[in-house]
Design a protein around this motif. Structure first.
Motif, PDB file in Angstrom:
ATOM      1  N   CYS A 121      18.709 -12.928 -51.682  1.00  0.00           N
ATOM      2  CA  CYS A 121      19.404 -13.650 -50.477  1.00  0.00           C
ATOM      3  C   CYS A 121      20.577 -14.352 -50.979  1.00  0.00           C
ATOM      4  CB  CYS A 121      18.470 -14.177 -49.412  1.00  0.00           C
ATOM      5  SG  CYS A 121      19.408 -14.758 -47.993  1.00  0.00           S
ATOM      6  N   LEU A 122      20.347 -15.487 -51.705  1.00  0.00           N
ATOM      7  CA  LEU A 122      21.280 -16.391 -52.298  1.00  0.00           C
ATOM      8  C   LEU A 122      22.468 -15.784 -53.049  1.00  0.00           C
ATOM      9  CD1 LEU A 122      19.127 -19.639 -52.815  1.00  0.00           C
ATOM     10  CD2 LEU A 122      20.694 -19.114 -50.743  1.00  0.00           C
ATOM     11  N   ALA A 123      21.902 -14.737 -53.623  1.00  0.00           N
ATOM     12  CA  ALA A 123      23.112 -14.151 -54.787  1.00  0.00           C
ATOM     13  C   ALA A 123      24.042 -13.338 -53.752  1.00  0.00           C
ATOM     14  CB  ALA A 123      22.274 -13.152 -55.572  1.00  0.00           C
TER      15      ALA A 123
ATOM     16  N   THR B  17      19.867  -8.167 -47.606  1.00  0.00           N
ATOM     17  CA  THR B  17      18.518  -8.699 -48.187  1.00  0.00           C
ATOM     18  C   THR B  17      17.481  -7.679 -47.704  1.00  0.00           C
ATOM     19  OG1 THR B  17      19.220 -10.872 -48.157  1.00  0.00           O
ATOM     20  CG2 THR B  17      17.041 -10.410 -48.673  1.00  0.00           C
ATOM     21  N   ASN B  18      16.846  -7.206 -48.605  1.00  0.00           N
ATOM     22  CA  ASN B  18      15.942  -6.048 -48.244  1.00  0.00           C
ATOM     23  C   ASN B  18      14.463  -6.175 -49.346  1.00  0.00           C
ATOM     24  OD1 ASN B  18      16.058  -3.707 -50.397  1.00  0.00           O
ATOM     25  ND2 ASN B  18      18.096  -4.564 -50.009  1.00  0.00           N
ATOM     26  N   TYR B  19      13.530  -5.878 -48.884  1.00  0.00           N
ATOM     27  CA  TYR B  19      12.349  -6.031 -49.907  1.00  0.00           C
ATOM     28  C   TYR B  19      12.352  -5.162 -51.120  1.00  0.00           C
ATOM     29  CZ  TYR B  19      10.329  -8.096 -45.715  1.00  0.00           C
ATOM     30  OH  TYR B  19       9.916  -8.942 -44.612  1.00  0.00           O
ATOM     31  N   ASP B  20      13.069  -3.964 -50.920  1.00  0.00           N
ATOM     32  CA  ASP B  20      12.944  -3.083 -52.206  1.00  0.00           C
ATOM     33  C   ASP B  20      14.009  -3.395 -53.301  1.00  0.00           C
ATOM     34  OD1 ASP B  20      11.154  -1.663 -50.844  1.00  0.00           O
ATOM     35  OD2 ASP B  20      12.535   0.016 -50.319  1.00  0.00           O
ATOM     36  N   GLY B  21      15.075  -3.948 -52.745  1.00  0.00           N
ATOM     37  CA  GLY B  21      16.092  -4.635 -53.715  1.00  0.00           C
ATOM     38  C   GLY B  21      15.699  -5.585 -54.700  1.00  0.00           C
ATOM     39  N   LEU B  22      14.631  -6.325 -54.137  1.00  0.00           N
ATOM     40  CA  LEU B  22      14.215  -7.619 -55.231  1.00  0.00           C
ATOM     41  C   LEU B  22      13.460  -6.920 -56.216  1.00  0.00           C
ATOM     42  CD1 LEU B  22      10.983  -8.324 -54.831  1.00  0.00           C
ATOM     43  CD2 LEU B  22      11.645  -8.839 -52.670  1.00  0.00           C
TER      44      LEU B  22
ATOM     45  N   LEU C 232      22.292  -8.183 -59.845  1.00  0.00           N
ATOM     46  CA  LEU C 232      22.228  -6.804 -60.060  1.00  0.00           C
ATOM     47  C   LEU C 232      21.575  -6.415 -58.696  1.00  0.00           C
ATOM     48  CD1 LEU C 232      22.677  -4.082 -61.318  1.00  0.00           C
ATOM     49  CD2 LEU C 232      20.541  -4.388 -62.459  1.00  0.00           C
ATOM     50  N   ALA C 233      20.391  -7.025 -58.341  1.00  0.00           N
ATOM     51  CA  ALA C 233      19.837  -6.695 -57.061  1.00  0.00           C
ATOM     52  C   ALA C 233      20.620  -6.770 -55.957  1.00  0.00           C
ATOM     53  CB  ALA C 233      18.571  -7.658 -56.811  1.00  0.00           C
ATOM     54  N   ALA C 234      21.685  -7.732 -55.842  1.00  0.00           N
ATOM     55  CA  ALA C 234      22.419  -7.920 -54.756  1.00  0.00           C
ATOM     56  C   ALA C 234      23.363  -6.759 -54.887  1.00  0.00           C
ATOM     57  CB  ALA C 234      23.289  -9.248 -55.004  1.00  0.00           C
ATOM     58  N   SER C 235      23.960  -6.306 -55.775  1.00  0.00           N
ATOM     59  CA  SER C 235      24.999  -5.182 -55.755  1.00  0.00           C
ATOM     60  C   SER C 235      24.438  -3.946 -55.317  1.00  0.00           C
ATOM     61  CB  SER C 235      25.543  -5.005 -57.245  1.00  0.00           C
ATOM     62  OG  SER C 235      26.253  -3.753 -57.671  1.00  0.00           O
TER      63      SER C 235
END
Length: 444
Positions: free
Chosen positions: A28-30, A43-48, A92-95
């Motif tokens: 979320c902060l990224a 922000t999503n659960y799978d991206g993390l 990378l998760a944010a992208s």
């Protein structure tokens, strides 16, 4: 917040919950740091999972301080500080999350969901989706990750869906999603400096993408039928038993692929193991409505079909569509209505027999208030996000303990007393060696 991996807090130990939240807040902060406040909506659960995989493969000698930072107070955490994930994994998760969110938004626009059926709102949503595509590409380029494969997959999806019809293979429809997630999973190995992990992680990512697409379709099946929106399961005429078979095969394939991954250490890989080897199976159960979070014996009881095609205790349908007798009995629960944990009924302390030296029970109620005072306190709890994030909080009117919205789980009415037992999480490997259960805190 979207995603198929939504672990119940009862299934995670305190350490695992803290680590999971560190990656969620870090993502979320990224998003906020690189793309502004509004991007946090992606922000999503799978991206993390991307952030988790990068950290699990990173050299252990870098030290934990290189993966964490202390974030300031946030309303979504009840104005508390927290240790959150940082670095290339979170970025990378944010992208990836931005591109996934843009695809999700385009899907809602195409289905004319809710207010998106209105042309001005749909046009604005398309502009936001295009902006997120470009933003994700910029962040990906900074990390050396080419998001073209993700954007291309999103663009190809609409064309494939337009051509799909009765008899079309579901795997044809899910191929773009599989390609995109395979690229994202595979690049975590490159970013962590372990290129040998790229192939198995790409395989895990491909199957993860298949699961995400199929489970989303299954969960939306009734709603899409009512609204007339396109759904891959309905459009291809695929039976739910076949969809379930594809999902179960994908879960098994992810587990096999993870065994080929060279993680930095067992302790670093525990969260990745929990999310991908265990929570994926529960996501399938949740989508098909076949099980809760109470654990059963894994071999016959976990719901895997036997040689005769009948299911075990969890009640998964076999090839003939019937559940085994033992499955029906266990699924029905105890006949007397008493609570049943994973390893039998919970122990009950006889009334008036507190163990020596035991502390007194904490008060079960907070202060009771009238209508106006209760409204004022409720407004304070809501504005400080304690209604969401505090667990428990006291009801401002009757003083009863309430569970924060963010802590509500998918357990239904099951007894989660055995969910945190370490060795119970390793049934998929037929032993406890996979997660070093000798004093570990895997708590899945």
């Amino acid at each position: 917040m979207f995603g198929i991996i939504r672990p119940c807090r009862h299934r995670l130990s305190e350490a695992m919950r803290t680590e999971w939240m560190a990656h969620l807040c870090g993502l979320c902060l990224a998003l906020r740091g690189d793309h502004g406040q509004f991007a946090r909506a992606a922000t999503n659960y799978d991206g993390l999972v991307i952030s988790v995989l990068v950290e699990a493969q990173s050299p252990a000698d870098e030290g934990a301080n290189s993966w964490r930072r202390t974030a300031g107070p946030c309303p979504l955490r009840g104005m508390r500080t927290a240790s959150v994930a940082k670095g290339e994994g979170a970025r990378l998760a944010a992208s990836v999350s931005l591109v996934l969110a843009s695809a999700k938004m385009r899907d809602h626009v195409a289905d004319r969901d809710g207010v998106l059926a209105r042309r001005p709102v749909a046009a604005a949503a398309r502009r936001v989706a295009a902006k997120w595509d470009r933003a994700g590409a910029r962040t990906g380029a900074d990390l050396g990750f080419d998001t073209t494969v993700l954007v291309d997959a999103v663009e190809r999806q609409a064309g494939i869906e337009a051509l799909a019809g009765a008899g079309t293979s579901l795997l044809t429809v899910t191929e773009p999603t599989e390609t995109a997630t395979a690229a994202a999973f595979g690049y975590t190995a490159v970013l962590a400096g372990r290129p040998g992990n790229k192939a198995p992680l790409e395989e895990a990512g491909r199957l993860f993408g298949r699961l995400a697409h199929l489970l989303d379709a299954v969960e939306d099946l009734a709603e899409d039928a009512e609204s007339g929106a396109w759904n891959p399961v309905a459009a291809t005429g695929t039976e739910l038993t076949e969809v379930r078979r594809l999902c179960d095969d994908a879960v098994h394939g992810v587990r096999l692929a993870l065994r080929e991954v060279d993680f930095a250490s067992r302790s670093q890989s525990r969260l990745a193991h929990v999310l991908l080897a265990h929570e994926l199976e529960r996501a399938v159960d949740r989508a098909f409505g076949t099980a809760g979070c109470g654990h059963a014996e894994h071999a016959g009881a976990a719901g895997h079909a036997g040689a005769d095609g009948r299911a075990g205790a969890a009640g998964h349908a076999g090839a003939d569509g019937r559940a085994g007798a033992a499955g029906l009995a266990i699924a029905a629960g105890p006949q007397d209505g008493s609570p049943q944990g994973a390893f039998g009924p919970p122990p009950v302390m006889p009334p008036g027999h507190m163990p020596p030296g035991a502390p007194p029970e904490p008060p079960r109620r907070g202060r009771r208030r009238g209508l106006i005072a209760g409204c004022a306190v409720w407004a304070t709890l809501f504005c400080t996000c304690q209604v969401c994030c505090r667990d428990p909080y006291f009801d401002p009117w009757d003083g009863k303990q309430r569970e924060g919205w963010c802590h509500k789980c998918d357990c239904g009415d099951c007894d989660c007393s055995g969910c945190g037992d370490c060795c119970n999480c390793c049934d998929c490997c037929n032993s406890c060696d996979c997660c070093d259960c000798g004093g570990c805190d895997c708590g899945c």
